[in-house]
Motif scaffolding. Structure first.
Motif, PDB file in Angstrom:
ATOM      1  N   SER A 106      -6.745   0.970  -4.575  1.00 55.00           N
ATOM      2  CA  SER A 106      -7.042   2.284  -4.817  1.00 55.00           C
ATOM      3  C   SER A 106      -5.689   2.996  -3.747  1.00 55.00           C
ATOM      4  CB  SER A 106      -7.881   3.272  -4.507  1.00 55.00           C
ATOM      5  OG  SER A 106      -8.150   3.488  -3.924  1.00 55.00           O
ATOM      6  N   ILE A 107      -4.626   4.668  -3.858  1.00 55.32           N
ATOM      7  CA  ILE A 107      -4.140   5.223  -3.369  1.00 55.32           C
ATOM      8  C   ILE A 107      -5.215   5.006  -2.097  1.00 55.32           C
ATOM      9  CG2 ILE A 107      -2.188   7.280  -2.729  1.00 55.32           C
ATOM     10  CD1 ILE A 107      -1.164   5.691  -5.523  1.00 55.32           C
ATOM     11  N   GLU A 108      -6.134   5.926  -2.133  1.00 52.26           N
ATOM     12  CA  GLU A 108      -7.041   7.745  -2.057  1.00 52.26           C
ATOM     13  C   GLU A 108      -7.114   6.616  -0.106  1.00 52.26           C
ATOM     14  OE1 GLU A 108      -5.763   9.174  -5.030  1.00 52.26           O
ATOM     15  OE2 GLU A 108      -6.311   7.106  -4.814  1.00 52.26           O
ATOM     16  N   SER A 109      -8.716   5.694  -1.143  1.00 55.87           N
ATOM     17  CA  SER A 109      -9.044   5.101  -0.107  1.00 55.87           C
ATOM     18  C   SER A 109      -9.037   2.769   0.382  1.00 55.87           C
ATOM     19  CB  SER A 109     -10.287   4.893  -0.871  1.00 55.87           C
ATOM     20  OG  SER A 109     -11.156   3.984  -1.302  1.00 55.87           O
ATOM     21  N   ASN A 110      -8.225   3.413  -0.851  1.00 55.98           N
ATOM     22  CA  ASN A 110      -7.287   1.564  -0.753  1.00 55.98           C
ATOM     23  C   ASN A 110      -8.722   0.680  -0.938  1.00 55.98           C
ATOM     24  OD1 ASN A 110      -5.614  -1.055   0.071  1.00 55.98           O
ATOM     25  ND2 ASN A 110      -6.629  -0.825   2.093  1.00 55.98           N
ATOM     26  N   MET A 132       0.768  -0.999  -0.038  1.00 60.50           N
ATOM     27  CA  MET A 132      -0.130  -0.645  -0.251  1.00 60.50           C
ATOM     28  C   MET A 132       0.855   0.748   0.049  1.00 60.50           C
ATOM     29  SD  MET A 132      -3.946   1.219   0.372  1.00 60.50           S
ATOM     30  CE  MET A 132      -3.756   2.897   0.821  1.00 60.50           C
ATOM     31  N   ILE A 133       0.745   2.350  -1.597  1.00 60.59           N
ATOM     32  CA  ILE A 133       1.685   3.574  -0.731  1.00 60.59           C
ATOM     33  C   ILE A 133       0.628   4.648  -0.035  1.00 60.59           C
ATOM     34  CG2 ILE A 133       1.921   5.225  -2.435  1.00 60.59           C
ATOM     35  CD1 ILE A 133       2.046   2.900  -4.207  1.00 60.59           C
ATOM     36  N   TYR A 134       1.117   5.637   0.604  1.00 63.12           N
ATOM     37  CA  TYR A 134       0.400   6.445   1.336  1.00 63.12           C
ATOM     38  C   TYR A 134       1.573   8.068   0.820  1.00 63.12           C
ATOM     39  CZ  TYR A 134      -1.274   2.582   4.523  1.00 63.12           C
ATOM     40  OH  TYR A 134      -1.089   1.332   5.410  1.00 63.12           O
ATOM     41  N   GLU A 135       0.634   9.087   0.461  1.00 64.95           N
ATOM     42  CA  GLU A 135       0.579  10.503   0.091  1.00 64.95           C
ATOM     43  C   GLU A 135      -0.517  10.895   0.991  1.00 64.95           C
ATOM     44  OE1 GLU A 135      -0.354  10.919  -3.824  1.00 64.95           O
ATOM     45  OE2 GLU A 135       0.852   9.262  -4.482  1.00 64.95           O
ATOM     46  N   LYS A 136       0.594  12.640   1.072  1.00 64.31           N
ATOM     47  CA  LYS A 136      -0.156  13.607   1.391  1.00 64.31           C
ATOM     48  C   LYS A 136      -1.031  13.930   0.183  1.00 64.31           C
ATOM     49  CE  LYS A 136       3.247  14.317   5.442  1.00 64.31           C
ATOM     50  NZ  LYS A 136       4.499  15.059   6.075  1.00 64.31           N
ATOM     51  N   ASN A 137      -1.671  14.795   0.762  1.00 65.24           N
ATOM     52  CA  ASN A 137      -2.297  15.343  -0.423  1.00 65.24           C
ATOM     53  C   ASN A 137      -2.972  14.606  -1.548  1.00 65.24           C
ATOM     54  OD1 ASN A 137      -1.165  18.160   0.777  1.00 65.24           O
ATOM     55  ND2 ASN A 137       0.462  18.044  -0.593  1.00 65.24           N
ATOM     56  N   VAL A 138      -3.600  13.839  -1.050  1.00 65.27           N
ATOM     57  CA  VAL A 138      -4.708  13.006  -2.086  1.00 65.27           C
ATOM     58  C   VAL A 138      -6.265  13.550  -2.106  1.00 65.27           C
ATOM     59  CG1 VAL A 138      -3.374  10.764  -2.051  1.00 65.27           C
ATOM     60  CG2 VAL A 138      -5.259  11.173  -0.320  1.00 65.27           C
TER      61      VAL A 138
END
Length: 116
Positions: A61-65, A1-7
């Motif tokens: 998905s990156i945003e909500s898994n 899983m990828i975690y980002e800021k500002n999604v």
């Protein structure tokens, strides 16, 4: 899983369409693709749609898994020949039939479409 800021996060129950923008290559390649970023921004400008990103080899998905098969629309950005194989691998991993005729109808609207 990828975690980002500002999604871009939206409430799933407040949108009509959940759109998966899939990049069937590595994360660093996806994030350097200007076209991929433009599509993400343009779809998320709409209040009725939520575009989430899915990047190879993940099928969430990156945003909500969210799992790939939970989306209303799945779009692939194909840049290189190897991406075609990665796309097929992702569909198989997500348990989504490759052939349209093998997929289940999701709602009544789809029943009115003609499959060619």
């Amino acid at each position: 899983m990828i975690y980002e800021k500002n999604v871009i996060m939206k409430r799933p129950l407040k949108v009509d369409i959940r759109f998966a923008s899939v990049y069937p290559n590595l994360y660093k390649t996806a994030m350097s693709s200007l076209g991929y970023q433009i599509i993400y921004g343009m779809i998320n400008e709409r209040k009725d749609s939520w575009c989430e990103r899915v990047v190879y080899p993940d099928t969430r998905s990156i945003e909500s898994n969210s799992h790939l098969k939970d989306f209303d629309i799945i779009s692939f950005s194909l840049q290189y020949e190897q991406d075609y194989f990665n796309m097929l691998e992702m569909l198989k991993k997500a348990e989504i039939p490759i052939r349209r005729k093998d997929r289940k109808v999701k709602n009544d609207f789809d029943k009115n479409l003609t499959i060619h």
